[in-house]
Scaffold this motif. Structure first.
Motif, mmCIF file in Angstrom:
data_model
loop_
_atom_site.group_PDB
_atom_site.id
_atom_site.type_symbol
_atom_site.label_atom_id
_atom_site.label_comp_id
_atom_site.label_asym_id
_atom_site.label_seq_id
_atom_site.Cartn_x
_atom_site.Cartn_y
_atom_site.Cartn_z
ATOM 1 N N GLU A 1 143.024 60.184 -23.007
ATOM 2 C CA GLU A 1 141.964 61.091 -23.457
ATOM 3 C C GLU A 1 140.737 61.021 -22.558
ATOM 4 O OE1 GLU A 1 139.353 61.979 -27.549
ATOM 5 O OE2 GLU A 1 140.661 60.222 -27.406
ATOM 6 N N HIS A 2 140.434 59.832 -22.016
ATOM 7 C CA HIS A 2 139.269 59.689 -21.139
ATOM 8 C C HIS A 2 139.394 60.583 -19.915
ATOM 9 C CE1 HIS A 2 137.001 56.321 -22.965
ATOM 10 N NE2 HIS A 2 138.183 55.946 -23.432
ATOM 11 N N ALA A 3 140.567 60.576 -19.299
ATOM 12 C CA ALA A 3 140.783 61.404 -18.111
ATOM 13 C C ALA A 3 140.781 62.884 -18.473
ATOM 14 C CB ALA A 3 142.102 61.021 -17.445
ATOM 15 N N GLU A 4 141.432 63.229 -19.580
ATOM 16 C CA GLU A 4 141.508 64.632 -19.980
ATOM 17 C C GLU A 4 140.119 65.199 -20.266
ATOM 18 O OE1 GLU A 4 145.926 64.660 -22.072
ATOM 19 O OE2 GLU A 4 144.170 64.072 -23.261
ATOM 20 N N LEU A 5 139.280 64.415 -20.950
ATOM 21 C CA LEU A 5 137.925 64.875 -21.235
ATOM 22 C C LEU A 5 137.109 65.040 -19.959
ATOM 23 C CD1 LEU A 5 137.121 62.666 -24.373
ATOM 24 C CD2 LEU A 5 137.403 65.161 -24.344
ATOM 25 N N MET A 6 137.238 64.072 -19.040
ATOM 26 C CA MET A 6 136.466 64.132 -17.800
ATOM 27 C C MET A 6 136.891 65.325 -16.951
ATOM 28 S SD MET A 6 134.009 62.471 -16.304
ATOM 29 C CE MET A 6 133.132 62.942 -14.808
ATOM 30 N N VAL A 7 138.175 65.528 -16.832
ATOM 31 C CA VAL A 7 138.673 66.641 -16.018
ATOM 32 C C VAL A 7 138.249 67.974 -16.633
ATOM 33 C CG1 VAL A 7 140.763 67.825 -15.244
ATOM 34 C CG2 VAL A 7 140.574 65.346 -15.021
ATOM 35 N N ALA A 8 138.320 68.081 -17.963
ATOM 36 C CA ALA A 8 137.896 69.317 -18.628
ATOM 37 C C ALA A 8 136.417 69.590 -18.373
ATOM 38 C CB ALA A 8 138.168 69.217 -20.129
ATOM 39 N N ALA A 9 135.594 68.534 -18.435
ATOM 40 C CA ALA A 9 134.160 68.710 -18.191
ATOM 41 C C ALA A 9 133.892 69.117 -16.747
ATOM 42 C CB ALA A 9 133.421 67.417 -18.525
#
Length: 596
Positions: free
Chosen positions: A573-581
């Motif tokens: 989730e950390h990577a997914e949130l960062m990439v989305a941002a």
């Protein structure tokens, strides 16, 4: 890391190839080690080690002096990286999880038949901290969180029948129990909610516990901190602590009287490891990881043997294992510019026999050395690290990669790092900064990073880059930053807080939201959580300021984000949130999810 090469090259820019030595193929320099983590059998005639079998790490056994290598334990889906011999010389023991879930089980393998047995067959339960002693050859102690996933009780295991029963129950604050040389549990390392700690002891298995030593939240926290075994006669417990000193030292505390004796210390560097005679329990040497590993000897005979071993290839010497009679040692010699090599040393004849190296493919290629460096950070603190320069080109205006270690309570060392050699062989300088908060340099050094994960800790990386630029080593416009776990987090923080300082970044398994990381720790980290709270902080505003996720709009340079789908420490989730941002703000980001 093979797939990262194009990312770094295309953004940082490749150096001229004409003056570089012949290129070392990626398949050679980044290949898994062919043989690693060897262990000498109790009779000294065989060695067990890990090596690939059909592409997956397995446990092999060979007779020394013969080419009879054979697989004794393998799993087509999960690698086995490490084992120890059982005292009977007929079995090996190892920990294994499933798909990286870190719910490790203790497995026993018969070296003759290859039959395996799960000794902790409890679904979802983690086994760790195996304890054995040659005086009690048929018994082992192992920590399990079977009763409560938050806490690890100590279990007694019959290695013949497989019977498993609770020996000592965790009251809810013990990080680790320790047994004497008769496998009687008589010491415990407890951690309080404010990150302070205490060592408890008892006279025997039925006696009440009492505190023999305690320290506050600002003492060192390293992998070595705490219990280091018992004295040879089990009358005293050995403790590694920075209490009363700047750096962690080895103490011996009498269980009955509480009298303390300093066994080994250094004013600036922490205890890194130690050697205990497996037959007698006598402490023989203590090592400190300075610029290189250095041993303090408590036994003159052992010191003389190390001097003899040092007459061969230069490097850091350590003893992997020893036979039952202590006549044969399995010796490890490591250096930054040589593959790690193992030897069998006969202490009677003084004969040294080469067994194998971990990476035979690197034995005939040109690797480069690693130099210990230090620089002054902008607030005046001296920061340590290592610099690796590519061979064959002048050390001027080079493209450079700042390679950030994980932890953060860890450190880079004077040793072979294949990612470093991979980069150096392509013409890059590689800077490894042991930023404040790293271990190894004493408590003042580690404490300087408290609640500075998003501030001065990352600032040290920027100052390290400036140091290399000021000396003409690095081209200021061609410096990348890269790291895994905490190193990946630091990469993201550098790209968001110092957006013009790096040409690009590579963040692997990085947490992006400090608050989410604190809130989603695995239950089995409960006792250690105070360590994070002390070092990282708990204030919601501080955690938000320390989170690159909320600064994605500040990124100006390309970033590569990679993450393992099954990472149980830092959720995907950390990577997914960062990439989305990043994508929301139209930033240049490449994202890769590895399926294991």
């Amino acid at each position: 890391m093979v797939w990262l090469l194009g990312v770094v090259l295309c953004v940082v820019g490749s150096p001229g190839d004409a003056e570089l030595p012949p290129l070392i193929p990626r398949t050679v320099i980044l290949a898994p080690g062919q043989r690693a983590n060897p262990e000498l059998s109790p009779d000294g005639t065989r060695v067990a080690y890990s090596a690939p079998h059909h592409g997956i790490e397995a446990i092999w056994v060979k007779t020394i002096g013969k080419d009879d290598d054979r697989v004794v334990a393998s799993d087509p889906a999960n690698g086995i990286l490490w084992c120890v011999w059982q005292a009977d010389g007929e079995h090996v023991l190892y920990f294994q999880d499933q798909a990286g879930d870190e719910a490790t089980h203790l497995i026993q393998a018969d070296v003759r038949t290859g039959a395996t047995r799960d000794l902790t067959p409890l679904r979802g339960v983690t086994a760790k901290f195996l304890r054995t002693d040659p005086k009690v050859p048929g018994t082992a102690l192992v920590h399990l969180n079977a009763r409560d996933r938050r806490f690890f009780d100590l279990y007694r295991l019959d290695l013949v029948t497989g019977k498993l029963e609770v020996d000592t129950t965790n009251p809810g604050d013990v990080a680790e129990f320790q047994a004497d040389h008769n496998l009687v549990v008589r010491a415990a390392h407890a951690m309080r909610d404010d990150n302070s700690a205490e060592i408890r002891v008892r006279d025997d298995a039925s006696s009440p516990w009492r505190t023999v030593m305690a320290w506050g939240p600002d003492e060192m926290n390293s992998d070595a901190t705490g219990l280091a075994g018992f004295s040879a006669d089990s009358s005293a417990v050995r403790i590694v602590t920075s209490l009363g000193a700047n750096a962690e030292r080895m103490l011996e505390v009498n269980i009955r009287t509480g009298a303390r004796t300093i066994l080994a210390e250094d004013p600036s560097f922490d205890v890194a490891r130690w050697m205990e005679n497996p037959a007698t329990g006598v402490l023989e040497a203590v090592a400190f990881e300075k610029e290189r590993l250095q041993w303090t000897f408590l036994d003159g005979t052992v010191e003389a043997d190390f001097a003899l071993l040092g007459q061969g290839r230069p490097g850091s010497i350590s003893i992997r294992s020893r036979d039952r009679a202590d006549r044969a040692w399995l010796v490890k010699i490591s250096a930054p510019d040589h593959p790690t090599t193992y030897y069998r040393f006969d202490r009677t004849s003084k004969r040294v026999e080469r067994l194998f190296s971990e990476d035979p493919g690197l034995e005939h290629v040109q690797l480069t050395g690693k130099e210990a460096i230090a620089f002054t950070a902008r607030d005046g603190m001296t920061i340590h690290g290592y610099l690796t320069l590519p061979a064959g080109v002048p050390p001027k205006s080079l493209p450079m990669v700042v390679l950030v270690h994980g932890g953060p309570w860890a450190r880079d060392t004077w040793s072979l790092d294949t990612p470093v050699q991979w980069l150096a062989s392509r013409g890059y300088a590689v800077l490894q900064v042991n930023f404040r908060a790293s271990t190894g340099y004493g408590k003042a050094y580690q404490n300087a990073g408290n609640r500075e994960w998003g501030g001065k800790v990352v600032q040290d990386l920027v100052d390290g880059k400036s140091w290399a630029v000021a000396r003409g080593i690095a081209d200021p416009g061609r410096v990348a930053i890269m790291g895994t776990s905490f190193g990946g987090y630091a990469t993201l923080m550098a790209l968001t807080s110092w957006p013009k300082d790096f040409a690009c970044g590579v963040a692997i398994n990085a947490f992006s939201d400090a608050g989410l990381f604190m809130a989603s720790m695995p239950p089995k980290w409960t006792v250690q959580k105070a360590r994070f709270e002390t070092r990282m902080g708990t204030d919601p505003d501080l955690l938000r300021r320390s989170s690159p996720l909320f600064k994605a709009d500040q990124v100006e340079r390309p970033v590569f984000v990679a993450h393992n789908a099954n990472d149980v420490r830092v959720a995907l989730e950390h990577a997914e949130l960062m990439v989305a941002a990043l994508r929301e703000h139209r930033k240049a980001v490449t994202f890769m999810v590895l399926p294991d």
